[in-house]
Write a protein that holds these residues in place. Structure first.
Motif: not given
Length: 344
Positions: A17, A109, A111, A266-267, A277, A279, A281
């Motif tokens: 992000p 999104f 990671y 992430d999303k 989201d 949350h 990360y």
């Protein structure tokens, strides 16, 4: 949906992000009341509301009558195991199906750009992260979850835990309900630091950390000792002025709540316009670097103890500086030991 509006992707295909992770504004001094008001909807929706709704549904349709729970029995324990297993299969499986099997948002999104099923790894049973994670979830995770649930419900049914009624103690129980996530965060941070000590990490927590690239089934893929410590958050309700419904909420927050932190994205795209989201990360960075972000940023415990990594270049620099200081201390200690040995 274009995930590059929200973050960047490196040459390996890993996404990060744009904005660094922030801790919740609850414990800042002086208090930031406006920031707290803006943050509150995120505290309740969607995750806490989902776990609360699942708890109410359990109490209404799954939990046996009090008279039944006064006596330990294989029948109602097996019923609870079956229901827990089905709900885990449906909830975890929905994320796995959407994101990892059908890959409906591909690696947007995500990671880590790779998918665990694409790689074999001898660290896992049958060299498969997914199969290993699923087996550990149901063989150990749901079993210990159910055992704690049965023990706590038996304790409530027999008067060994404080059972306050909602009708007579609405404000007390409302307060306990509000702090369930805070209890979880405090407990999780403490046991997480404990199982990162060398002995427990080697023999217990390394099982969970085998999933460097976590996916939904990694959420409860743990050693049985870690399952007991992690899900043992329900035991706080043996001493709290509480209620079995709130104890179940505490368990659901731990059991189902492990999903957002391990979903790997992430999303989550819901339809063509809506993003939810995760949350995740902060916890993803823990899986990546091992010695940062022992908590989930609701309480800034990692900031207070110097182990916070927000995903920024500054956070990376702080982590590397901490590693250097530790290496220097170990080298100095080794040098002193060698000098003492030579003197003797």
């Amino acid at each position: 949906m274009d995930d590059l509006q929200y973050g960047t992707r490196n040459k390996r295909g890993d996404w990060a992000p744009n904005q660094p992770v922030e801790t919740a504004p609850l414990f800042t001094l002086p208090p930031r009341f406006l920031a707290i008001l803006k943050w509150l909807p995120h505290y309740f929706f969607p995750w806490n509301a989902i776990f609360a709704a699942s708890t109410v549904a359990y109490w209404a349709w799954v939990i046996p009558p009090v008279e039944t729970m006064q006596t330990l029995g294989i029948g109602w324990a097996a019923w609870l195991y079956a229901m827990n297993a089905v709900c885990v299969l449906l909830f975890y499986g929905a994320f796995e199906l959407h994101l990892y099997v059908l890959k409906r948002q591909e690696n947007r999104f995500k990671y880590n750009g790779k998918f665990p099923a694409d790689q074999k790894n001898k660290a896992f049973w049958f060299e498969s992260q997914n199969l290993d994670n699923i087996l550990r979830t149901f063989l150990s995770g749901v079993t210990i979850w159910t055992a704690i649930e049965v023990a706590m419900l038996w304790a409530y049914a027999n008067g060994y835990a404080p059972w306050l009624s909602f009708a007579e103690n609405p404000w007390t129980l409302a307060l306990v309900a509000l702090v369930v996530p805070i209890i979880h965060e405090f407990h999780f941070f403490c046991i997480h630091r404990l199982i990162h000590t060398p002995f427990l990490y080697k023999w217990v927590h390394s099982v969970h950390h085998n999933s460097v690239n976590p996916s939904p089934w990694s959420s409860l893929s743990m050693h049985p000792v870690e399952h007991l410590l992690y899900l043992g958050t329900a035991f706080y309700h043996l001493i709290l002025p509480s209620n079995p419904v709130l104890m179940l909420y505490q368990l659901h927050y731990a059991g189902f709540g492990a999903i957002p932190g391990h979903v790997g994205f992430d999303k989550v795209e819901v339809g063509e316009e809506t993003l939810v989201d995760s949350h995740a990360y902060a916890h993803y960075l823990h899986h990546k670097y091992f010695e940062v972000n022992y908590g989930d940023a609701l309480i800034p415990l990692d900031k207070w103890f110097g182990t916070w990594h927000d995903g920024s270049a500054e956070g990376e620099a702080r982590m590397q500086a901490r590693y250097r200081r530790r290496k220097e201390k170990l080298a100095a200690r080794k040098a002193r030991a060698e000098v003492q040995g030579a003197a003797e």
